[in-house]
Design an enzyme around this catalytic site. Structure first.
Site, short mmCIF file in Angstrom:
data_model
loop_
_atom_site.label_atom_id
_atom_site.label_comp_id
_atom_site.label_asym_id
_atom_site.label_seq_id
_atom_site.Cartn_x
_atom_site.Cartn_y
_atom_site.Cartn_z
N GLY A 105 -34.73 65.84 53.37
CA GLY A 105 -35.47 66.87 52.53
C GLY A 105 -36.41 67.67 53.59
N SER A 106 -37.72 67.75 52.93
CA SER A 106 -38.65 68.71 53.76
C SER A 106 -39.22 68.01 54.90
CB SER A 106 -39.58 68.97 52.78
OG SER A 106 -39.17 70.32 51.86
#
Length: 485
Positions: free
Chosen positions: A215-216
Site C-alpha cells: 500500500g502507501s
C-alpha cells in the site's frame, strides 16, 4: 583341475572381488551420504542422543532439551524444549523429531546437534566421543520482542525492528504464533494436524515469508526515486498532480481516501502527510517503471537471496507493466508485494542517511568453548540514496507523524518519522484491507535509533476502522519507545 572347476573358481573369485569392491565403495565413498540420509534412523538417534545446543537471546537460552519419558515410546534420548516458545517461534522455528526443523533450528541443525565438521576435535576420531554441540547467539532484544508480540496481541500480522546503523534485527514477531514444544517429539501428530490445519496459519512466519501489497508505505520508494532522479528538487517543490487523476490511457480515476485533502499539485511532504494517491500514481507514471524498479531494487525488492540468515521471501516490484499499471504500482498496489522486513529496510536506510546495513538476526555461532565458528559483522552497508535525499525524506516522514496520518506513532522526546499504508485485499477490494506502518525513531539525548515495520493482515475490526494509523502505528510506537529506553 578340469575346465569346469577352473571356470567355476574364476566366476566365484569375480563375485568375491565384486563384493569387496562394493563394500569398499560404500564405506569409502558413500558412507557420509548414507550417514546423512534423512531415512537413516541411526542419524536421528545420534542427533537426539545428547542435549542439543541452544539458541540464545541477550545471554539467555530460549531453547533447551529434556529427557524423553518411557511413556513416549521412542528410542530418542532427548527432545527439544522452548522457553517462551510462542514469543520466539518466528526467530527459532522448531526442531521436531518427526517433522524436521525450520528457521534458525534448521539452518544451524548441524551446529546444534554437534555434527558440524567445524566442531571436530582430533581426539574424537580416536575415542569416538560425540562432539559437544555449538550455540547460536542472536541479535534479538527481548524487551523489543515482547513489546512487538504483546502489541500485536490477537491480531493476525507481523512486526520487525532493525537497528539502522548496525543492521541488527532487534525484534521479529509473527501472530498468531505457536509453541514449538508442542511438536518437538515423535508422537505429536494431533498438535501437528491442528497447526497445519489452522486457517490462520500460525506456522507461517509473516515477518519474513509472507509478502503482501504494501500500500502507501511504498510511496517512500517512489518519493526517493523522484528526488534522486531530479524529477522534483525537494520535498517542498510543488508537483504536477491533477486531482482527481485519471490513469494513463484509461477512464479509471485514481481517487484519494480523504477527498478534502489538499492533494492537487501537492508537494511530496504534503502528499506523504495526507497519503495522496494522485501524486504518487502520477509520479510513478512520469518516472516510468524502470526508474521506480531501479530504486525499489536498491532497497532490496526483487532480491531472491535475502538471508538474515533465514531466507526471506522475495519482495516484488513487477516488470512489463503498462502506464496505468505503473501508476498503480506507485501507491503499492497492482503486483507490488513486500514483507515487513523489506519495509523496515526502507525506513532503516532513510534513517541511516541513505545507507542500508545488511539486516541479520544472528551475531555469532560458537562452539562449546565459546570460540567463534562464524561471525556476522554489523554495519555491512551499501548506499541506497544520497544523504541529502534521506534527510529530506526523514523531514517529510516526521511531518506525517506530527501532523499527518501517523500521529499514533509519536514517542515523547524522540524524533519519529513514519508512513502509513492501507492495501487493497481481494478481488475488487472485496476483503478487509491490510494495514501497514513503517517508521524510524531517534533519541537525540542517547543517540539510540530504531526502524520498524508493522503489518496487520486481519484484526477483526470492521472495514471502516482499518487504517495504518489506527492498527499498525500503535504497535510500532510501543516497539520504538521500548527500543529507545
Amino acid at each position: 583341475m578340469n575346465k569346469t572347476i577352473r571356470h567355476t573358481s574364476v566366476f566365484v573369485l569375480l563375485l568375491v572381488l565384486a563384493l569387496l569392491g562394493r563394500a569398499t565403495w560404500v564405506q569409502a565413498y558413500r558412507a557420509e551420504a548414507l550417514a546423512d540420509d534423512q531415512k537413516n534412523r541411526r542419524k536421528t538417534i545420534a542427533q537426539y542422543a545428547q542435549p542439543l545446543g541452544n539458541i540464545v537471546v541477550a545471554g539467555s537460552p530460549v531453547t533447551g532439551s529434556k529427557r524423553t519419558e518411557e511413556t513416549e515410546g521412542t528410542d530418542l534420548a532427548y527432545r527439544r524444549t522452548y522457553t517462551d516458545g510462542e514469543l520466539y517461534a518466528a526467530v527459532t522455528g522448531y526442531s521436531s523429531q518427526a517433522y524436521g526443523a525450520t528457521q534458525l533450528e534448521g539452518i544451524y541443525a548441524d551446529v546444534l546437534d554437534g555434527t558440524d565438521d567445524r566442531l571436530k576435535n582430533p581426539l574424537d576420531a580416536v575415542t569416538r566421543k560425540q562432539r559437544e554441540p555449538g550455540t547460536v547467539l542472536t541479535t534479538i532484544d527481548p524487551a523489543v520482542q515482547k513489546a512487538a508480540y504483546r502489541a500485536l496481541g490477537n491480531k493476525k500480522g507481523a512486526a520487525v525492528a532493525v537497528d539502522p546503523v548496525s543492521g541488527r534485527i532487534l525484534a521479529l514477531a509473527s501472530t498468531p504464533s505457536y509453541d514449538p514444544s508442542r511438536i518437538s517429539g515423535t508422537n505429536d501428530g494431533a498438535a501437528w494436524q491442528e497447526l497445519t490445519g489452522d486457517e490462520d496459519k500460525p506456522l507461517v512466519n509473516r515477518a519474513l515469508r509472507q509478502p503482501l501489497p504494501p500500500g502507501s508505505t511504498f510511496k517512500l520508494v517512489v518519493a526517493a526515486a523522484a528526488l534522486e532522479d531530479g524529477l522534483y528538487r525537494s520535498v517542498d517543490t510543488a508537483t504536477e498532480s491533477p486531482d482527481p487523476y485519471t490513469l494513463p490511457h484509461t477512464r479509471t480515476v485514481l481517487r484519494n481516501e480523504n477527498a478534502s485533502a489538499p492533494c492537487e499539485n501537492a508537494t511530496i511532504r504534503t502528499a506523504l502527510r495526507y497519503s495522496c494517491n494522485n501524486v504518487f500514481g502520477k509520479m510513478a507514471a512520469d518516472l516510468g517503471q524502470d526508474k521506480v524498479r531501479a530504486m525499489a531494487e536498491r532497497f532490496g525488492f526483487n532480491d531472491a537471496e535475502l538471508d538474515v540468515p533465514v531466507r526471506a521471501y522475495t519482495s516484488v516490484y513487477p516488470s512489463a507493466m503498462d502506464p496505468a499499471q505503473t501508476a498503480l504500482s506507485g501507491i503499492g498496489q497492482f503486483d507490488v508485494t513486500a514483507t515487513p522486513l523489506q519495509m523496515a529496510m526502507v525506513s532503516a536506510a532513510i534513517a541511516n542517511d541513505g545507507l542500508l546495513a545488511a539486516p541479520h538476526m544472528v551475531s555469532e555461532v560458537v562452539d562449546s568453548d565459546g570460540d567463534a565458528l562464524a561471525s556476522y559483522e554489523d554495519g555491512d552497508t551499501r548506499r541506497i540514496v544520497s544523504s541529502a535525499t534521506a534527510g529530506q525524506l526523514r523531514s517529510a516522514m516526521v511531518t506525517v507523524v506530527e501532523e499527518g496520518t501517523g500521529t499514533n506513532a509519536a514517542v515523547a522526546g524522540a524524533e519519529v518519522g513514519g508512513k502509513t499504508g492501507t492495501a487493497q485485499h481481494g478481488e475488487n477490494n472485496s476483503k478487509t484491507p491490510y494495514a501497514w506502518f513503517t517508521s524510524y525513531a531517534k533519541d537525540p539525548s542517547t543517540g539510540k535509533q530504531v526502524a520498524v515495520a508493522v503489518m496487520i493482515e486481519d484484526s477483526g475490526a470492521a472495514r471502516s476502522e482499518v487504517s495504518g494509523n489506527g492498527l499498525a502505528a500503535p504497535v510500532a510506537q510501543k516497539m520504538m519507545a521500548t527500543a529507545l529506553k
